[in-house]
Structure formats: structure tokens, C-alpha cells
Design an enzyme around this catalytic site. Sequence first.
Site, PDB file in Angstrom:
ATOM      1  CE  LYS A 112      44.753  12.765  17.784  1.00  0.00           C
ATOM      2  NZ  LYS A 112      43.993  13.001  19.226  1.00  0.00           N
TER       3      LYS A 112
HETATM    4  P1  NAD Z   1      54.050  14.451  24.100  1.00  0.00           P
HETATM    5  O1  NAD Z   1      55.173  14.258  23.262  1.00  0.00           O
HETATM    6  O2  NAD Z   1      54.666  15.001  25.302  1.00  0.00           O
HETATM    7  O3  NAD Z   1      55.208  12.938  24.876  1.00  0.00           O
HETATM    8  C1  NAD Z   1      55.055  11.905  24.612  1.00  0.00           C
HETATM    9  C2  NAD Z   1      56.291  11.122  25.223  1.00  0.00           C
HETATM   10  O4  NAD Z   1      56.188   9.520  24.701  1.00  0.00           O
HETATM   11  C3  NAD Z   1      57.694  11.655  25.491  1.00  0.00           C
HETATM   12  O5  NAD Z   1      58.446  11.292  26.549  1.00  0.00           O
HETATM   13  C4  NAD Z   1      58.357   9.840  24.278  1.00  0.00           C
HETATM   14  O6  NAD Z   1      59.595  10.459  24.934  1.00  0.00           O
HETATM   15  C5  NAD Z   1      57.484   8.902  24.566  1.00  0.00           C
HETATM   16  N1  NAD Z   1      57.682   8.040  23.394  1.00  0.00           N
HETATM   17  C6  NAD Z   1      57.759   8.789  22.410  1.00  0.00           C
HETATM   18  N2  NAD Z   1      57.667   7.779  21.597  1.00  0.00           N
HETATM   19  C7  NAD Z   1      58.559   6.480  22.100  1.00  0.00           C
HETATM   20  C8  NAD Z   1      58.726   5.354  22.159  1.00  0.00           C
HETATM   21  N3  NAD Z   1      58.888   4.545  20.642  1.00  0.00           N
HETATM   22  N4  NAD Z   1      59.125   3.850  22.924  1.00  0.00           N
HETATM   23  C9  NAD Z   1      58.488   5.200  24.594  1.00  0.00           C
HETATM   24  N5  NAD Z   1      57.833   6.624  24.739  1.00  0.00           N
HETATM   25  C10 NAD Z   1      57.843   6.863  23.124  1.00  0.00           C
HETATM   26  O7  NAD Z   1      53.023  14.278  23.988  1.00  0.00           O
HETATM   27  P2  NAD Z   1      51.967  13.950  25.176  1.00  0.00           P
HETATM   28  O8  NAD Z   1      51.282  14.757  24.450  1.00  0.00           O
HETATM   29  O9  NAD Z   1      52.375  13.585  26.764  1.00  0.00           O
HETATM   30  O10 NAD Z   1      51.040  12.638  24.419  1.00  0.00           O
HETATM   31  C11 NAD Z   1      51.363  11.177  25.128  1.00  0.00           C
HETATM   32  C12 NAD Z   1      49.717  10.084  24.478  1.00  0.00           C
HETATM   33  O11 NAD Z   1      48.687  10.704  25.058  1.00  0.00           O
HETATM   34  C13 NAD Z   1      49.343  10.621  23.351  1.00  0.00           C
HETATM   35  O12 NAD Z   1      49.032   8.857  22.953  1.00  0.00           O
HETATM   36  C14 NAD Z   1      48.327  11.409  22.983  1.00  0.00           C
HETATM   37  O13 NAD Z   1      47.455  11.039  21.802  1.00  0.00           O
HETATM   38  C15 NAD Z   1      47.546  10.595  24.215  1.00  0.00           C
HETATM   39  N6  NAD Z   1      47.062  12.299  24.786  1.00  0.00           N
HETATM   40  C16 NAD Z   1      47.919  13.421  24.854  1.00  0.00           C
HETATM   41  C17 NAD Z   1      46.504  14.394  25.746  1.00  0.00           C
HETATM   42  C18 NAD Z   1      46.905  16.033  25.653  1.00  0.00           C
HETATM   43  O14 NAD Z   1      46.470  16.480  26.231  1.00  0.00           O
HETATM   44  N7  NAD Z   1      48.405  15.692  25.716  1.00  0.00           N
HETATM   45  C19 NAD Z   1      45.241  13.717  25.308  1.00  0.00           C
HETATM   46  C20 NAD Z   1      44.698  12.886  25.187  1.00  0.00           C
HETATM   47  C21 NAD Z   1      45.053  12.233  25.211  1.00  0.00           C
END
Ligand code: NAD
Length: 423
Positions: A112
Amino acid sequence: MSNLSYINENGPWQTYLAQVERVAPYLSESLKDYIDTLKRPKRALIVDVPIIMDDGSIRHFEGYRVQHNLSRGPGKGGIRYHPDVNLDEVMALSAWMTIKTAVVNLPFGGAKGGIRVDPRSLSSRELERLTRRFTSEISHIIGPQQDIPAPDIGTNPNIMGWIMDTYSSSKGYTITGVVTGKPVHLGGSLGRIRATGRGVFVTGVDVARRIGLPIENSRVAIQGFGNVGNEAGFLFDKAGAKVVVVQDHTGTIYNSKGLDVKALQIYVAEHGGVVGFEDAEILDNEDFWQVDMDILIPAALESQITLERAKKLKAKVILEGANGPTYPEADDEFSRRGVIVVPDVICNAGGVTVSYFEWVQDMASYFWSEDEINERLDKLMIQAMNDIWQSSQENQCTLRTAAYILACDRILRARKERGIFPG
Ligand code: NAD
């Protein structure tokens, strides 16, 4: 609990270590000697990333790339741009990638990376300079056979395109396989953007069927309406569920009859957050946790479900779209009450699975249709869910511990069979 000098005693690395401790009693005697290999990262690189800002000033940012374990293949894991990124967090996220790739049986280890930055505070040119300089600083440890980054919070396909271009420029030819989650016309895969949300939905439907919870009219709560949360919400809505409450960094919105998810997706794309969406009432952020719900999808940041919040939660099923959202004490509370937690290491593994497909397609220079991708994705996710469910029944343990048993067995077996150099 950790014996490493550079970690935060209350950070996500501790959560990860507690999860590993829970699996130890279930491992075969011949593998127990190797478990410490999971309790430390193989390699952690901290880099200074200086860039020239648009106004001519120079700013320095702190960047990281951690390779937690490479026993089963090259490192794989996203790059996060967020102001709170730190070594402890990146270590935990890299370790969860080790477990995740092993749970789905992908030929990768775990890695990561991240930069301490609020990407929204930079112009597009500044973001590009930051990404290119960061890529150059970590380029000696990444590569299609070494470690393959991907998007995470705050990064996107365009940023992956810049990483691919910078790395390729340093080698003198195009190397698409150095990074996944790229735009489709730059060697990206169809279906990648929606894959994680799709995986959350597929594992959710699978577990709901097993416990007899109908999806139709079920009440869904989502924290985080980004890449993962909005696609999962869209698919649950399409399947007849009601998304009643959504929280993001702007606040919490609620409609007991169900929010119009499609309209919300358009609203968020235009306005950058959920607050202000019509036909919804605004709730205090802390009230999110006590809304009447059947399914909770944490899809924002780690360390969200504390014991205190777990006690208030009414959900029957928790689908961990985010990495590491649940504290171990909250896990114990859920286990006592019979709340099913589909752990992050399988629930959000759809993204890394299609990233694997992207890497394979880049290597072969032969690309599959979206239907082929989705079909292969669903098959791998359901296979992994079957294995985990069966192991949890046999070992009388939670799905998380069952997933760790499966993964740790695969990782430690590889470690043992490779041997410890120099022998
Ligand atoms: P993203 O940046 O597209 O979205 C993040 C979301 O979280 C946004 O809606 C943001 O407003 C919200 N957020 C941020 N801080 C916040 C808070 N304090 N309280 C409430 N909401 C809050 O990110 P993503 O790609 O959707 O990733 C989200 C999670 O999923 C992360 O933990 C990431 O590690 C995990 N993840 C993502 C992927 C992927 O393919 N994108 C894969 C595996 C895991």
C-alpha cells in the site's frame, strides 16, 4: 501490543495485529513458527516529495510505500491521497492487502502507499507534479513483477495514468502492467471502477441468502458515497432494497422511504457531497449509527465502528466496503449478538480481483469484455465466500477469523516452502 518502534499504539496496525492473534490458535503446528512474518512489514519506504506549486513556491509532502508480504507474488495495493495518511495506517492497509489477495487466491502479496495531502487543495497541474515526483521516488521498488499500485481514497484512473507514464518514461518503453485502475484506453480493464462496489453487493446477497434475509425492502445504510459506496448502493437499490441513510464527509442524509440512489449519484457528482440533496432530512452524524437498518455498508475510512457505536447498531449484516472499519471489541460485540460481519478482506476484494484481471490482460495484451470480467469476478468472489462460510462453520468462528485462517494458511505455507534465506 506491537514490538515495532514506529507504530501508533491506537492505530489500525493494532487492529490488524489483534486480528492475526485471533487466527493463531487455528493454524497448523508446522505453520505457527512462521506467524511473526505477518506481524511486520517486509519493506517500508518513506519519501520526501517536493513540488513547485502554481504560484512558484516549493512545498514538501510526505509519501509512503509499504510492502507487507511478498511470499505469494508481487506486492499489490492502492495509493491513498489523504491529509491523515501515516506510516501506521499504510502498514495496516498493506497487511490487509496481503490477507485479501490470499483469501481470493490471487498470485500477489500485499502492499500500500500514500501521500499526506488533501488532493482537493491542489490544482490539476500540482496533482500531476506530485504524482509524477512520488512515482519517481518509489520507482525502484515498484514494477509489474515487483509491486503494482492501484487507486484508493483520493486517487483515480487519471492519476494511475500519470504513474504508468512516469514509470514507463524512466524505462524507455510503455509498461502498462506497473499499475492497475488505469483509464480503459491506457490498458485499464472494463468493469474495474465498479468492481469493488459490485463485490460488496455480491458478497452481501450471498450472505443474506444464507441467513434468510430478503434483499427486497431491506433497509440499507451507507457510510461513504464514493467509488465503493455509491456502486454498492446503486446495486442494492436496483435489487429492491431501500437505501435509507447515507453519510459522507459533508454530513448525513436520511429518508425512511428510501433515497433515490440514481439521483443522489448525479447530485454527488455535481456537488461533491450528499448534503443539500432534495427529498432527504439531515441527521446529526452520530445519529447515523442508530437508524433502523438491516444492512450497514461502511465504505469510507478505517476505525469507524467503535464498541460504543456497535452497541447502538441495529443492522443484522455488516458489509465492510472500507478497509478496517471495525475495532476488534466491536467485532466481539457483533459475534455475541449474532450480527454477521462480511470482513473487508473478502467484501471489498472485488477491486483487487479486477485489478488482477487488468494486470493479466496487460501482460497478454488481450482484453476481455465487461460481461466476461463480471462473470469471472462473481465466480471468484462466490467461491471465496463458500470457502470462508464453510471454514467458519467447521471452526465455529466469525467470518473474519475464517477468512484469516484461509489466507494465513496460504501465505505461511508459501513462506515455509520458500524457506528462510540464507538457510
Ligand atoms: P472515495 O474517495 O471514492 O470515497 C470515499 C467516501 O468516503 C466519500 O464519499 C467521502 O465523502 C467519504 N468520507 C471521507 N471521510 C469521511 C468521514 N470522516 N465520514 C464519513 N464519510 C467520509 O474512496 P473509495 O475508493 O470509495 O474507498 C472507500 C473505502 O473503500 C476505503 O476504505 C478504501 O480503502 C476502500 N476500498 C476501496 C477500493 C476501490 O477499489 N476503490 C477497493 C477496496 C477497498
